[in-house]
Write a protein that holds these residues in place. Structure first.
Motif, mmCIF file in Angstrom:
data_model
loop_
_atom_site.group_PDB
_atom_site.id
_atom_site.type_symbol
_atom_site.label_atom_id
_atom_site.label_comp_id
_atom_site.label_asym_id
_atom_site.label_seq_id
_atom_site.Cartn_x
_atom_site.Cartn_y
_atom_site.Cartn_z
ATOM 1 N N ALA A 27 0.824 -1.215 0.000
ATOM 2 C CA ALA A 27 0.000 0.000 0.000
ATOM 3 C C ALA A 27 0.860 1.268 0.000
ATOM 4 O O ALA A 27 0.392 2.332 -0.382
ATOM 5 C CB ALA A 27 -0.928 -0.007 1.219
ATOM 6 N N SER A 28 2.102 1.154 0.441
ATOM 7 C CA SER A 28 2.951 2.351 0.510
ATOM 8 C C SER A 28 3.897 2.506 -0.674
ATOM 9 O O SER A 28 4.597 3.511 -0.776
ATOM 10 C CB SER A 28 3.780 2.323 1.795
ATOM 11 O OG SER A 28 2.931 2.380 2.918
ATOM 12 N N ALA A 123 15.631 6.571 -4.977
ATOM 13 C CA ALA A 123 14.515 5.635 -5.012
ATOM 14 C C ALA A 123 14.172 5.122 -3.622
ATOM 15 O O ALA A 123 14.987 5.193 -2.693
ATOM 16 C CB ALA A 123 14.864 4.452 -5.913
ATOM 17 N N ASP A 124 12.955 4.572 -3.525
ATOM 18 C CA ASP A 124 12.500 3.880 -2.330
ATOM 19 C C ASP A 124 13.142 2.494 -2.294
ATOM 20 O O ASP A 124 13.210 1.803 -3.314
ATOM 21 C CB ASP A 124 10.968 3.777 -2.336
ATOM 22 C CG ASP A 124 10.400 3.500 -3.732
ATOM 23 O OD1 ASP A 124 11.045 3.865 -4.746
ATOM 24 O OD2 ASP A 124 9.334 2.870 -3.832
ATOM 25 N N VAL A 125 13.602 2.067 -1.119
ATOM 26 C CA VAL A 125 14.188 0.736 -0.941
ATOM 27 C C VAL A 125 13.523 0.067 0.262
ATOM 28 O O VAL A 125 12.937 0.744 1.106
ATOM 29 C CB VAL A 125 15.727 0.799 -0.783
ATOM 30 C CG1 VAL A 125 16.376 1.447 -1.988
ATOM 31 C CG2 VAL A 125 16.127 1.529 0.492
ATOM 32 N N TYR A 126 13.591 -1.251 0.306
ATOM 33 C CA TYR A 126 12.745 -2.033 1.226
ATOM 34 C C TYR A 126 13.580 -3.053 1.983
ATOM 35 O O TYR A 126 14.326 -3.819 1.371
ATOM 36 C CB TYR A 126 11.664 -2.760 0.412
ATOM 37 C CG TYR A 126 10.769 -1.799 -0.339
ATOM 38 C CD1 TYR A 126 9.509 -1.463 0.146
ATOM 39 C CD2 TYR A 126 11.218 -1.174 -1.500
ATOM 40 C CE1 TYR A 126 8.708 -0.546 -0.512
ATOM 41 C CE2 TYR A 126 10.421 -0.253 -2.172
ATOM 42 C CZ TYR A 126 9.166 0.052 -1.667
ATOM 43 O OH TYR A 126 8.391 0.975 -2.321
ATOM 44 N N ARG A 127 13.460 -3.055 3.303
ATOM 45 C CA ARG A 127 14.158 -4.081 4.090
ATOM 46 C C ARG A 127 13.334 -4.467 5.295
ATOM 47 O O ARG A 127 12.815 -3.605 6.003
ATOM 48 C CB ARG A 127 15.518 -3.564 4.594
ATOM 49 C CG ARG A 127 16.498 -3.311 3.482
ATOM 50 C CD ARG A 127 17.868 -2.930 4.016
ATOM 51 N NE ARG A 127 18.663 -2.356 2.930
ATOM 52 C CZ ARG A 127 19.845 -1.795 3.065
ATOM 53 N NH1 ARG A 127 20.414 -1.744 4.263
ATOM 54 N NH2 ARG A 127 20.478 -1.300 2.028
ATOM 55 N N ARG A 128 13.242 -5.765 5.528
ATOM 56 C CA ARG A 128 12.656 -6.268 6.774
ATOM 57 C C ARG A 128 13.685 -5.985 7.845
ATOM 58 O O ARG A 128 14.827 -6.413 7.722
ATOM 59 C CB ARG A 128 12.435 -7.772 6.660
ATOM 60 C CG ARG A 128 11.066 -8.161 6.120
ATOM 61 C CD ARG A 128 11.010 -9.653 5.917
ATOM 62 N NE ARG A 128 9.883 -10.263 6.589
ATOM 63 C CZ ARG A 128 9.964 -11.180 7.537
ATOM 64 N NH1 ARG A 128 11.119 -11.608 7.957
ATOM 65 N NH2 ARG A 128 8.874 -11.670 8.073
ATOM 66 N N ASP A 129 13.320 -5.248 8.877
ATOM 67 C CA ASP A 129 14.335 -4.804 9.821
ATOM 68 C C ASP A 129 13.695 -4.541 11.173
ATOM 69 O O ASP A 129 12.492 -4.738 11.359
ATOM 70 C CB ASP A 129 14.989 -3.516 9.270
ATOM 71 C CG ASP A 129 16.430 -3.369 9.736
ATOM 72 O OD1 ASP A 129 16.763 -3.877 10.809
ATOM 73 O OD2 ASP A 129 17.218 -2.737 9.008
ATOM 74 N N ALA A 130 14.519 -4.083 12.111
ATOM 75 C CA ALA A 130 14.035 -3.764 13.460
ATOM 76 C C ALA A 130 13.042 -2.598 13.405
ATOM 77 O O ALA A 130 12.912 -1.921 12.381
ATOM 78 C CB ALA A 130 15.214 -3.385 14.333
ATOM 79 N N SER A 134 14.980 4.974 14.101
ATOM 80 C CA SER A 134 15.746 5.229 12.883
ATOM 81 C C SER A 134 15.613 4.124 11.830
ATOM 82 O O SER A 134 16.324 4.128 10.839
ATOM 83 C CB SER A 134 17.220 5.470 13.231
ATOM 84 O OG SER A 134 17.733 4.358 13.908
ATOM 85 N N HIS A 135 14.693 3.177 12.071
ATOM 86 C CA HIS A 135 14.483 2.118 11.065
ATOM 87 C C HIS A 135 13.027 2.037 10.658
ATOM 88 O O HIS A 135 12.135 2.036 11.505
ATOM 89 C CB HIS A 135 14.919 0.758 11.607
ATOM 90 C CG HIS A 135 16.393 0.645 11.757
ATOM 91 N ND1 HIS A 135 17.042 0.999 12.901
ATOM 92 C CD2 HIS A 135 17.346 0.241 10.883
ATOM 93 C CE1 HIS A 135 18.338 0.815 12.734
ATOM 94 N NE2 HIS A 135 18.554 0.354 11.512
ATOM 95 N N TYR A 136 12.813 1.918 9.365
ATOM 96 C CA TYR A 136 11.471 1.793 8.813
ATOM 97 C C TYR A 136 11.600 0.848 7.620
ATOM 98 O O TYR A 136 12.628 0.883 6.935
ATOM 99 C CB TYR A 136 10.975 3.184 8.371
ATOM 100 C CG TYR A 136 9.471 3.280 8.246
ATOM 101 C CD1 TYR A 136 8.686 3.482 9.372
ATOM 102 C CD2 TYR A 136 8.855 3.141 7.003
ATOM 103 C CE1 TYR A 136 7.307 3.553 9.275
ATOM 104 C CE2 TYR A 136 7.479 3.211 6.894
ATOM 105 C CZ TYR A 136 6.714 3.417 8.038
ATOM 106 O OH TYR A 136 5.350 3.488 7.934
ATOM 107 N N PRO A 137 10.625 -0.012 7.361
ATOM 108 C CA PRO A 137 10.826 -1.039 6.321
ATOM 109 C C PRO A 137 10.962 -0.462 4.912
ATOM 110 O O PRO A 137 11.453 -1.146 4.014
ATOM 111 C CB PRO A 137 9.565 -1.905 6.438
ATOM 112 C CG PRO A 137 8.541 -1.031 7.093
ATOM 113 C CD PRO A 137 9.325 -0.154 8.034
#
Ligand code: PHE
Length: 442
Positions: A27-28, A123-130, A134-137
């Motif tokens: 959705a984002s 660009a937007d980048v994507y990571r499964r993270d904490a 300071s962290h956002y997926p």
């Protein structure tokens, strides 16, 4: 699962047993904060781009976030067992397709098609993270590169050309610490098969002066505007301090990180290096040599504007958005009231597996990874959680079964959460942990 598809930006992708992208992320995808007018991520991008002017540099801002595993990892020389490839760290659309985890995913293609001397890619980048402030997926990066073509240089030796380009870079007054030699045979090797040491010395100088120029531009703007409104926490009038640290990336050698001394701490802001020659070779442009860098835009924007929590970038609240404009100098963000936090703990026994006995790290065992609880919390509570922290970890002395306790800090940026709301969210997190990972709640 066979036959099902997921839709992203109007394109349809088949899903399979690798798929792990949740609806909240999909959705984002269309938000594209890096091109949203007057958004601080976009303003930061524009400021950096202004230091990489055309026609030397082309600015790409519209590349699709959906890339192949080969673009994101293989083309860059990531080892087959590199942890970044894991489904605990990366959002897979299907076995062969991911949401890019970094803008470097476009390096090979850009070298192949681009006959300019340089480029930036934001660009937007994507990571499964904490989950923390300071962290956002989803976050935003800018990649930049500058290439020289041996065919356009007398005798194919580009060192002289590069040094004359170095002479043309702006002169800035910074205090630079750069204690290490340009190459180190063990830690930071020369690609001796492809580059002479003279060429690498020249390209490294060009890379370092170019990035120091960017940092000077960004941080002197931040200092000026803070001083104008009397923000005494900002550093006084003294030269900006930066330092070069040796680093490792699978697709550059030698490699460095640039750190900036800001409000009493050394902060790592840029990763960079001399492009591994396999990339231009595999892209069909073996005569090009050069450097590349990558920078996290939120990281820089948080420092520039004094934004305390990364979730704010996603806020549609006018109290946030109206504080930024492309017509004004950088002005520190004035936080609106902070709503009360409400933390709740969840403690559970992991399902016992043969590998959990050895005690792995931070709650990782064969079928549970710390990023899994992060993902559950994100899917249940979205931006209503400020952070999730492991507060206790325990292995039973006899059974070797492992127990973990996480503290979830519920706090909305936009309103006060009612205790019942937080309880409901928390209850749902507990249920999903049981359903999805078979844990035993304590
Ligand atoms: N892609 C790297 C990262 O995400 C940054 C980088 C880009 C490093 C280009 C070197 C060259 O950490």
């Amino acid at each position: 699962v066979k036959g099902l598809c997921t839709e992203i930006n109007g394109f349809s992708y088949p899903i399979d047993e690798w798929t792990n992208v949740p609806a909240s992320i999909l959705a984002s995808v269309s938000r594209r904060l890096h091109v949203q007018p007057s958004h601080p991520v976009s303003l930061t991008r524009q400021l950096i781009e202004s230091r990489f002017p055309s026609p030397t540099y082309i600015h790409y801002n519209n590349l699709s976030p959906v890339v192949t595993v080969s673009q994101n990892f293989d083309s860059l020389g990531f080892a087959a067992d590199h942890p970044g490839r894991s489904r605990t760290d990366t959002y897979y659309i299907n076995e062969h397709t991911v949401l890019r985890t970094h803008t470097s995913a476009h390096q090979a293609d850009t070298f192949r098609k681009d006959d300019s001397e340089g480029y930036t890619i934001s660009a937007d980048v994507y990571r499964r993270d904490a989950i923390d402030r300071s962290h956002y997926p989803i976050f935003h990066q800018m990649e930049g590169a500058r290439m020289w073509d041996r065919r356009k240089t007398p005798e194919g030796d580009i060192a002289k050309t590069v040094w004359s380009d170095v002479q043309r870079l702006p002169k800035r007054t910074l205090r630079v610490e750069d204690p290490n030699p340009t190459v180190n045979p063990e830690r930071n090797p020369l690609q001796a098969k492809y580059h002479s040491i003279e060429e690498v010395e020249a390209m490294a100088a060009h890379l370092k002066r170019s990035l120091e120029d960017v940092i000077f531009e960004l941080f002197s703007k931040a200092t000026e505007s803070a001083a104008a409104i009397g923000n005494t926490e900002m550093p006084p009038e003294e030269p900006l301090r930066v330092r070069w640290v040796e680093a490792y990336f699978p697709f550059t050698s030698p490699s460095w990180e640039l750190e900036v001394f800001w409000q009493g701490d050394w902060l790592e802001v840029v990763g960079c290096g001399i492009v591994k020659q396999d990339l231009p070779i595999n892209a069909g442009v073996p005569d090009k040599v050069g450097w590349a860098f990558g920078v996290g835009l939120e990281r820089v924007a948080m420092l520039l504007f004094g934004i305390p929590d990364i979730r704010l970038f996603w806020s549609q609240d006018r109290r946030f958005l109206e504080q930024f404009s492309s017509n004004q100098p950088i002005k520190p963000f004035v936080p609106f009231s902070k709503y009360p936090a409400c933390h709740k703990d969840v403690a559970f026994w992991l399902r016992s597996t043969s590998s959990s006995a050895g005690g792995g790290s931070r709650g990782n065992s064969q079928d549970f990874h710390e990023n899994d609880i992060m993902e559950i919390v994100r899917n249940v509570a979205g931006d209503s959680v400020e952070d999730v922290r492991l507060v206790d970890e325990f292995s039973h002395p006899i059974t070797a079964r492992k127990s973990l306790c996480y503290r979830i800090n519920y706090r909305s940026l936009e309103r006060t959460l009612r205790n019942e709301e937080a309880n409901e969210l928390h209850q749902m997190v507990r249920e999903r942990l049981v359903d999805q990972y078979g844990v035993e709640l304590r």
